[in-house]
Design a protein around this motif. Sequence first.
Motif, PDB file in Angstrom:
ATOM      1  N   MET A   1       0.834  -1.189   0.000  1.00 39.74           N
ATOM      2  CA  MET A   1       0.000   0.000   0.000  1.00 39.74           C
ATOM      3  C   MET A   1       0.874   1.247   0.000  1.00 39.74           C
ATOM      4  O   MET A   1       1.977   1.240   0.524  1.00 39.74           O
ATOM      5  N   ASP A   2       0.315   2.329  -0.574  1.00 35.46           N
ATOM      6  CA  ASP A   2       1.008   3.608  -0.467  1.00 35.46           C
ATOM      7  C   ASP A   2       0.881   4.163   0.945  1.00 35.46           C
ATOM      8  O   ASP A   2       1.838   4.689   1.512  1.00 35.46           O
ATOM      9  N   ALA A   3      -0.324   4.081   1.504  1.00 36.69           N
ATOM     10  CA  ALA A   3      -0.557   4.661   2.828  1.00 36.69           C
ATOM     11  C   ALA A   3      -1.482   3.767   3.635  1.00 36.69           C
ATOM     12  O   ALA A   3      -2.397   3.139   3.102  1.00 36.69           O
ATOM     13  N   LEU A   4      -1.239   3.751   4.925  1.00 36.22           N
ATOM     14  CA  LEU A   4      -2.049   2.989   5.863  1.00 36.22           C
ATOM     15  C   LEU A   4      -2.498   3.940   6.965  1.00 36.22           C
ATOM     16  O   LEU A   4      -1.669   4.687   7.513  1.00 36.22           O
ATOM     17  N   VAL A   5      -3.778   3.946   7.272  1.00 38.05           N
ATOM     18  CA  VAL A   5      -4.314   4.724   8.386  1.00 38.05           C
ATOM     19  C   VAL A   5      -4.700   3.749   9.484  1.00 38.05           C
ATOM     20  O   VAL A   5      -5.495   2.833   9.252  1.00 38.05           O
ATOM     21  N   VAL A   6      -4.149   3.943  10.675  1.00 35.14           N
ATOM     22  CA  VAL A   6      -4.436   3.071  11.811  1.00 35.14           C
ATOM     23  C   VAL A   6      -5.319   3.837  12.788  1.00 35.14           C
ATOM     24  O   VAL A   6      -4.873   4.778  13.438  1.00 35.14           O
ATOM     25  N   GLY A   7      -6.577   3.455  12.848  1.00 31.20           N
ATOM     26  CA  GLY A   7      -7.539   4.127  13.713  1.00 31.20           C
ATOM     27  C   GLY A   7      -8.584   4.862  12.895  1.00 31.20           C
ATOM     28  O   GLY A   7      -8.247   5.617  11.985  1.00 31.20           O
ATOM     29  N   ALA A   8      -9.864   4.637  13.206  1.00 34.24           N
ATOM     30  CA  ALA A   8     -10.951   5.260  12.449  1.00 34.24           C
ATOM     31  C   ALA A   8     -11.842   6.098  13.348  1.00 34.24           C
ATOM     32  O   ALA A   8     -13.058   6.068  13.256  1.00 34.24           O
ATOM     33  N   GLY A   9     -11.195   6.860  14.239  1.00 30.26           N
ATOM     34  CA  GLY A   9     -11.915   7.888  14.979  1.00 30.26           C
ATOM     35  C   GLY A   9     -11.928   9.173  14.162  1.00 30.26           C
ATOM     36  O   GLY A   9     -11.720   9.172  12.950  1.00 30.26           O
ATOM     37  N   GLN A  10     -12.129  10.292  14.845  1.00 34.05           N
ATOM     38  CA  GLN A  10     -12.221  11.580  14.145  1.00 34.05           C
ATOM     39  C   GLN A  10     -10.971  11.864  13.320  1.00 34.05           C
ATOM     40  O   GLN A  10     -11.050  12.208  12.144  1.00 34.05           O
ATOM     41  N   ALA A  11      -9.813  11.704  13.912  1.00 31.50           N
ATOM     42  CA  ALA A  11      -8.570  12.033  13.216  1.00 31.50           C
ATOM     43  C   ALA A  11      -8.296  11.069  12.068  1.00 31.50           C
ATOM     44  O   ALA A  11      -7.871  11.482  10.978  1.00 31.50           O
ATOM     45  N   GLY A  12      -8.522   9.782  12.289  1.00 32.10           N
ATOM     46  CA  GLY A  12      -8.265   8.801  11.243  1.00 32.10           C
ATOM     47  C   GLY A  12      -9.181   8.972  10.046  1.00 32.10           C
ATOM     48  O   GLY A  12      -8.743   8.877   8.893  1.00 32.10           O
ATOM     49  N   LEU A  13     -10.455   9.222  10.296  1.00 30.88           N
ATOM     50  CA  LEU A  13     -11.399   9.421   9.194  1.00 30.88           C
ATOM     51  C   LEU A  13     -11.077  10.698   8.434  1.00 30.88           C
ATOM     52  O   LEU A  13     -11.206  10.752   7.200  1.00 30.88           O
ATOM     53  N   SER A  14     -10.672  11.737   9.150  1.00 28.61           N
ATOM     54  CA  SER A  14     -10.271  12.972   8.477  1.00 28.61           C
ATOM     55  C   SER A  14      -9.079  12.733   7.558  1.00 28.61           C
ATOM     56  O   SER A  14      -9.063  13.169   6.404  1.00 28.61           O
ATOM     57  N   ALA A  15      -8.079  12.015   8.063  1.00 24.63           N
ATOM     58  CA  ALA A  15      -6.897  11.723   7.239  1.00 24.63           C
ATOM     59  C   ALA A  15      -7.278  10.877   6.031  1.00 24.63           C
ATOM     60  O   ALA A  15      -6.819  11.126   4.908  1.00 24.63           O
ATOM     61  N   ALA A  16      -8.129   9.867   6.235  1.00 27.09           N
ATOM     62  CA  ALA A  16      -8.544   9.008   5.134  1.00 27.09           C
ATOM     63  C   ALA A  16      -9.312   9.797   4.077  1.00 27.09           C
ATOM     64  O   ALA A  16      -9.129   9.590   2.866  1.00 27.09           O
ATOM     65  N   PHE A  17     -10.175  10.708   4.509  1.00 25.06           N
ATOM     66  CA  PHE A  17     -10.918  11.553   3.572  1.00 25.06           C
ATOM     67  C   PHE A  17      -9.965  12.365   2.694  1.00 25.06           C
ATOM     68  O   PHE A  17     -10.102  12.415   1.467  1.00 25.06           O
ATOM     69  N   HIS A  18      -8.985  13.009   3.330  1.00 20.73           N
ATOM     70  CA  HIS A  18      -8.064  13.868   2.580  1.00 20.73           C
ATOM     71  C   HIS A  18      -7.120  13.043   1.708  1.00 20.73           C
ATOM     72  O   HIS A  18      -6.745  13.488   0.615  1.00 20.73           O
TER      73      HIS A  18
END
Length: 365
Positions: A1-18
Amino acid sequence: MDALVVGAGQAGLSAAFHLRRAGLEPDRDLVVLDHAPRPGGAWQFRWPSLTYGKVHGMHSLPGMELTGADPARPSSEVIGDYFAAYERRFGLRVHRPVDVTAVREGEGGRLRVETSEGVYAARALVNATGTWDRPFWPRYPGQETFRGRQLHTAQYPGPEAFAGLRVIVVGGGASATQHLLEIAGHAAATTWVTRSEPVFREGPFGEAEGRAAVALVEERVRRGLPPRSVVSVTGLPLNDAIRAGLADGVLDRQPMFERITPTGVVWADGRAVDADVILWATGFRAAIDHLAPLRLRAPGGGILMEGTRAALDERVHLVGYGPSASTIGANRAGRAAAAGIRRLLDAGPAAVADPPRGAPSPVTV
């Protein structure tokens, strides 16, 4: 993967959106992992009596407003439903429940991310694991001898569980005052104990005051010290409920006791209070032990940060950590982390193959 987001709270979802808006497709270039059983981040674990109307502000996620929520409904349900709708709307395809056990140096300049669903090789990582999984339990002499019940805010079941009991609440934050105000109507007696004198804040708390408070937290992180909570520098809001609690003695704060006995607590001057329950509303620490193999901690005990990026590894961004551990701060951090990762990816594999690192001290994590 190019990027991995660990955690899907407010900060994780924001990062995933962007990250998605920057061109990374979920499950092709980007994977979002969350160890919780369902959407909602740490909010899904909040006690039922914490209704949405009692929440100290909830900033909407980018691209989708949270509107029309019933203030009498439990915040766990309101925000859980909101996060679930958000994941569906933007097709973030969160993998859950998935535990991340370790992040290590991998091959070809990638990070090796070891999880309960297998191993990922990522060019960049957004760590958005928050604090809920690391409740902080202070240690005091005699603690193991107490014959009553000890529990932490993370285990708080609601005020009805304390009916007829003598309860000591330890902690000077918003959770402690909320617990006391709820429990007082059910318990036989309550005692509030804090290490330092609580500071109550009167008047409005606008954007300028918020920026100043976040800046104080950010300064600690910039120096590689463990982050403190934002409320530790903002003080407690002096609302009508707090004023009533102060007036009727529920929020009559006592200094920290010296030791715990089998039946209660004792102060240095010999004064004692009997108790059936000690409720530790003593906060949380960052859940970042899985990053230990990367040796990112500074001698001060925290992770040295440059914005959202770990100073010792440009591939690793932390959001919801330190100054971004608030709903509005988490949104901004998610955007900043996504921008930093996009720049890193655009620079090409050669730039990732040998990331610039300092010489971290051998600090045990």
